[in-house]
Design an enzyme around this catalytic site. Structure first.
Site, PDB file in Angstrom:
ATOM      1  N   ASN A 492       0.767  -1.145  -0.194  1.00  0.00           N
ATOM      2  CA  ASN A 492      -0.040   0.057   0.071  1.00  0.00           C
ATOM      3  C   ASN A 492       1.056   1.154   0.055  1.00  0.00           C
ATOM      4  OD1 ASN A 492      -1.660   1.981   0.566  1.00  0.00           O
ATOM      5  ND2 ASN A 492      -2.998   0.770   1.800  1.00  0.00           N
ATOM      6  N   ASP A 493       1.222   2.013  -1.226  1.00  0.00           N
ATOM      7  CA  ASP A 493       2.006   3.037  -1.411  1.00  0.00           C
ATOM      8  C   ASP A 493       1.616   3.987  -0.370  1.00  0.00           C
ATOM      9  OD1 ASP A 493       3.781   2.128  -3.448  1.00  0.00           O
ATOM     10  OD2 ASP A 493       2.245   2.699  -4.950  1.00  0.00           O
ATOM     11  N   CYS A 494       0.282   4.037  -0.150  1.00  0.00           N
ATOM     12  CA  CYS A 494      -0.234   5.375   0.726  1.00  0.00           C
ATOM     13  C   CYS A 494      -0.007   5.381   2.094  1.00  0.00           C
ATOM     14  CB  CYS A 494      -1.550   5.615   0.041  1.00  0.00           C
ATOM     15  SG  CYS A 494      -1.377   6.085  -1.507  1.00  0.00           S
TER      16      CYS A 494
END
Ligand code: GLC
Ligand code: GLC
Length: 822
Positions: A492-494
């Site tokens: 999850n890049d975020c």
């Protein structure tokens, strides 16, 4: 509501009205030359790299939607009574948007066909890229259905891009001065920067004699006009302008006269060509492009026979690929996606990673490390040779400490930090893709291939050593609970637990982070267990310096750590933040439960024996499942949390803030299959299956033939609306989930396994699967409830669920699998 329908026989999606909710696109090309093309001929083309070798321009985020493309205009050259202006239109609707009497767009495997009719003139345009060539052809066929002869002008128009698409869109003080073309023997050559350091050019040619042409945009359009009403088309004549500077284009004018009932074809080709550096000019001391090697290609593809022949080869090529696995199940959405569109989409993601689509601008991202490794999971059976090369290319961007650049540029194949670094999950995906390759092919030699680190000569080590360092990378980066440190982010890049960004405009991906010695990821822990188990299996079968037991010990150790510090009583925690507080826990007000750790930990085998996996999946069903798919987490974040980062920047229900991130829905499907619940797995499968969502196209809005990255979640005002179609890990993972886990046809290191976990009301299904050059004809038949498997190979029942590898020389193996208690 639908805007078209599936023609499964032709392997096409047929769009019946041009103004779809969004441009519905297709890809042309599957080797080095690519284009995206919308249902109204919008889009652009490039060679290998959508940023660095862009051939034509496209204006993202423009009005009207989808501006720039492969445009044709038809003009009635006979004066029309009571008409103040001449009649001209776009046979693809855009850019003139004049209403058409008939319209149909067929997107197929590597080609698009747009047919329309206006004022008694029928037009059909077939666009494709011939295999092995760096060019695209547009074959226009006109039919005159009028009672009288028709005198028509055909105009073509493309706008060249000055190669580097980012520079092209920003550096106007230079770029308005560098444009150069040549026009020779009716072929338009775009050669900006050819005089200096480039040895490549583009060309645009037509099979018919030209009445005129333009290469300067303003000459064709007229000042202050746009593509919908070019002055040249309105007047019916072009000015033979030669572009220097400003905006070079290619516009051609062809006149045709068609008697009633008569049909005529006109071929246009747009191509890319490279000359040898020391043979660029002809004569050598001139500035004129040396055309000796390109001219034979041009004349070859301006012939109708050659076009037909290469179109047929393209069809055969796709037949060959799709044939690798064909299924006949009781569900049409499954059949259609597994046999056609899901495979087609995995090819696009394999080729383009996340670079060029209607949502990916071609200048943002190259080939992602974690993305490309996951894309391979659904692609490897299609073309193992290409998969092999990709694994080696990816490994060559790995760093000596086992870490990885987050992406590389396809043209150079060198890793870069443009979109950030230190995503601590990255290296582990290389183990999963290599394992999938080994299971598919049995090509153990790949492990001995010498591959450099960071593409640096002299640093070569075996691929096996690279995989080992991927594992070691996690071991070297563990936090206070012994769980893997998250780094900048995991899958999850975020979820940016070390970022603490409070400055507007900072990039969460690239801004400097805290050292990050506290925040830990249960997701990476699950991924690590899976990777370490695969490494254990690989080491057992491969003579190597590392002790195979070591990897299973590492997996067991991490599993114990997860049970100790990563299990919240009813489901898996998501992470520990920089303060050491849990995220994804019952105690959290927002972000109480996340999908990723449930999927990945159960896929790694956790809790399957003791019921805790089922417990976590029940929690997913209760808290996260919606009719449009499973959301990332709940409750959504209602405000920005400095210690969580980008995840809390999105309005609730979008993207990583509790959107339905389709990529990880299949992890839950796989987990449901792993605990034996076929109905639940299949139910989730249908919720996001694009074909199953076709009937709600006005809500879904993206193409009904490919997966989108995201569907707006239950907290969003536009629940059910998809965004970011085509280039998403969703493609590969759904293919894996349905074929390997629900249909249960699963390659292993020692043979093909058959372990379906299908819906209770299915009687069975049939599969044809090519595996290690053998054709398996598998017939599954339900005998009773449950998932128990009895395998009968060539008439003989065997123990277990894995078909042993047949003796060399075997070409077909017939298998029956009886499912359930008789
Ligand atoms: C995007 C990225 C992918 C990432 C996902 C979740 O799809 O390409 O790498 O895992 O977002 O953040
Ligand atoms: C943004 C997007 C995320 C994507 C990432 C890639 O953070 O929200 O989905 O993976 O950019 O750079």
């Amino acid at each position: 509501m639908q805007f078209g329908y599936f023609d499964d026989e032709q392997r096409e999606y047929v769009i019946q009205q041009p103004d779809t909710p969004l441009p519905w696109i297709n890809y042309l090309g599957c080797e080095d030359y690519f284009g995206i093309i919308s249902n109204t001929a919008g889009g652009y083309s490039f060679y290998k790299d959508a940023r660095l070798r862009r051939l034509t321009r496209y204006r993202y985020n423009n009005v009207p939607l989808d501006a720039g493309g492969r445009y044709l205009y038809l003009r009635d050259d006979d004066p029309i009574e009571n008409h103040s202006r001449p009649l001209f239109w776009s046979p693809t609707w855009q850019p003139t948007r004049l209403p058409l009497d008939e319209y149909e767009c067929r997107h197929g495997m590597g080609y698009t066909n747009i047919r329309s009719r206006l004022a008694g003139i029928e037009s059909e345009i077939r666009y494709f890229v011939p295999l092995g060539e760096n060019l695209e052809t547009w074959e226009l066929t006109l039919t005159n259905h009028r009672q009288a002869a028709a005198n028509l002008s055909i105009f073509s128009a493309i706008e060249f891009c000055l190669w580097d698409a980012l520079d092209d869109a920003t550096n106007f003080q230079r770029n308005y001065n560098v444009g150069e073309v040549e026009v020779l023997d009716e072929v338009i050559y775009h050669k900006s920067e050819y005089r200096e350091r480039r040895n490549h050019f583009a060309y645009f040619a037509c099979s018919e004699p030209l009445t005129g042409f333009d290469t300067q945009r303003v000459a064709f359009l007229g000042p202050y006009r746009d593509w919908s009403n070019p002055l040249g088309v309105e007047k019916g004549s072009l000015t033979r302008s030669i572009a220097t500077g400003w905006q070079p284009i290619g516009a051609q004018h062809v006149k045709v006269s068609l008697d009633p009932g008569v049909q005529k074809s006109v071929i246009f080709i747009l191509g890319y060509h490279e000359n040898l550096l020391d043979d660029k000019f002809d004569p050598p001391d001139s500035q004129t492009i040396n055309k000796r090697s390109v001219l034979p290609i041009i004349s070859r593809y301006l012939a109708k026979n050659e076009i037909n022949r290469s179109f047929q080869s393209l069809g055969e090529y796709w037949n060959g690929l799709l044939e690798k696995q064909q299924v006949t199940t009781p569900d049409e959405h499954t059949n259609r996606m597994v046999n056609i569109w899901n495979v087609y989409q995995t090819m696009a993601t394999f080729n383009l990673s996340r670079s060029a689509s209607y949502f990916e601008s071609g200048i943002g991202r190259g080939m992602g490390f974690r993305d490309s490794n996951q894309d391979l999971l659904g692609f490897v059976h299609l073309n193992p040779d290409l998969a092999r090369q990709r694994i080696l290319d990816l490994a060559a961007t790995q760093l000596p400490d086992g870490g990885a650049y987050h992406q590389y540029q396809p043209l150079t194949k060198r890793g870069n930090d443009d979109i950030g670094s230190n995503f601590n999950d990255d290296p582990l995906w290389l183990v999963l893709s290599t394992a999938a390759y080994l299971k598919e092919t049995g090509d153990w030699e790949i492990l001995d291939e010498l591959v450099p680190f960071d593409n640096t000569l002299g640093t070569e080590e075996s691929l096996y050593e690279h995989l080992h360092r991927s594992i070691q990378y996690t071991i070297d980066r563990r936090g206070p609970h012994g769980l893997p440190l998250i780094g900048r982010a995991d899958w999850n890049d975020c979820l940016n637990l070390n970022c603490f960004s409070n400055t507007p405009g900072q990039s969460f991906q690239t801004t400097i982070n805290k050292e990050g010695k506290v925040a830990e990821s249960i997701f990476i822990a699950g991924l690590f267990i899976q990777a370490a188990k695969e490494m254990g299996e690989i080491s057992k079968r491969h003579a190597s310096s590392h002790d195979p037991d070591k990897y299973s010990q590492l997996a067991n150790q991490m599993e114990a750590t997860v049970w100790e510090s990563g299990w919240d009583g009813d489901w898996f925690l998501r992470a520990y933040d920089d303060y050491g507080n849990p995220l994804g826990s019952k105690d959290c007000e927002e972000g109480r439960i996340f999908i990723e750790p449930q999927g990945i930990c159960i896929m790694a085998g956790l809790g399957i024996e003791d019921g805790r996996a089922t417990q976590a999946l029940d929690a997913v069903a209760e808290h996260l499942a919606t009719p449009h798919g499973i959301v990332l987490h709940q409750p959504a974040f209602s405000r920005y949390y400095l210690h969580l980062g980008e995840i809390s920047t999105y309005p609730a229900g979008y993207k990583e803030n509790a959107g339905i991130f389709c990529h990880n829905n299949p992890w839950v499907m796989i987990a449901e299959a792993a605990v034996g619940r076929g109905d639940a797995a299949f139910d989730y499968y249908l919720r996001i299956n694009p074909s199953a969502r076709e009937a709600i196209s006005e809500i879904h809005r993206c193409e009904p033939y490919v997966y989108a990255q995201m569907i707006a979640g239950r907290d969003a005002p536009s629940t059910g609306e998809a965004k970011n179609s085509w280039l998403t890990g969703t493609a590969a993972w759904n293919y894996v989930a349905i074929t390997q886990w629900m249909l249960g046809i699963r390659p292993t290191f020692v043979g093909l396994q058959v372990e379906p976990v299908m819906p209770a009301n299915w009687d069975g299904f049939d599969v044809i699967r090519y595996y290690r050059d053998v054709r398996y004809e598998i017939s599954i038949s339900r005998q009773g409830p449950g998932n128990q498997v009895l395998l009968i190979i060539e008439g003989d029942p065997i123990d277990g669920t894995c078909i042993p590898l047949p003796p060399a020389g075997t070409s077909v193996v017939r298998v029956t699998a009886n499912i359930g208690e008789a």
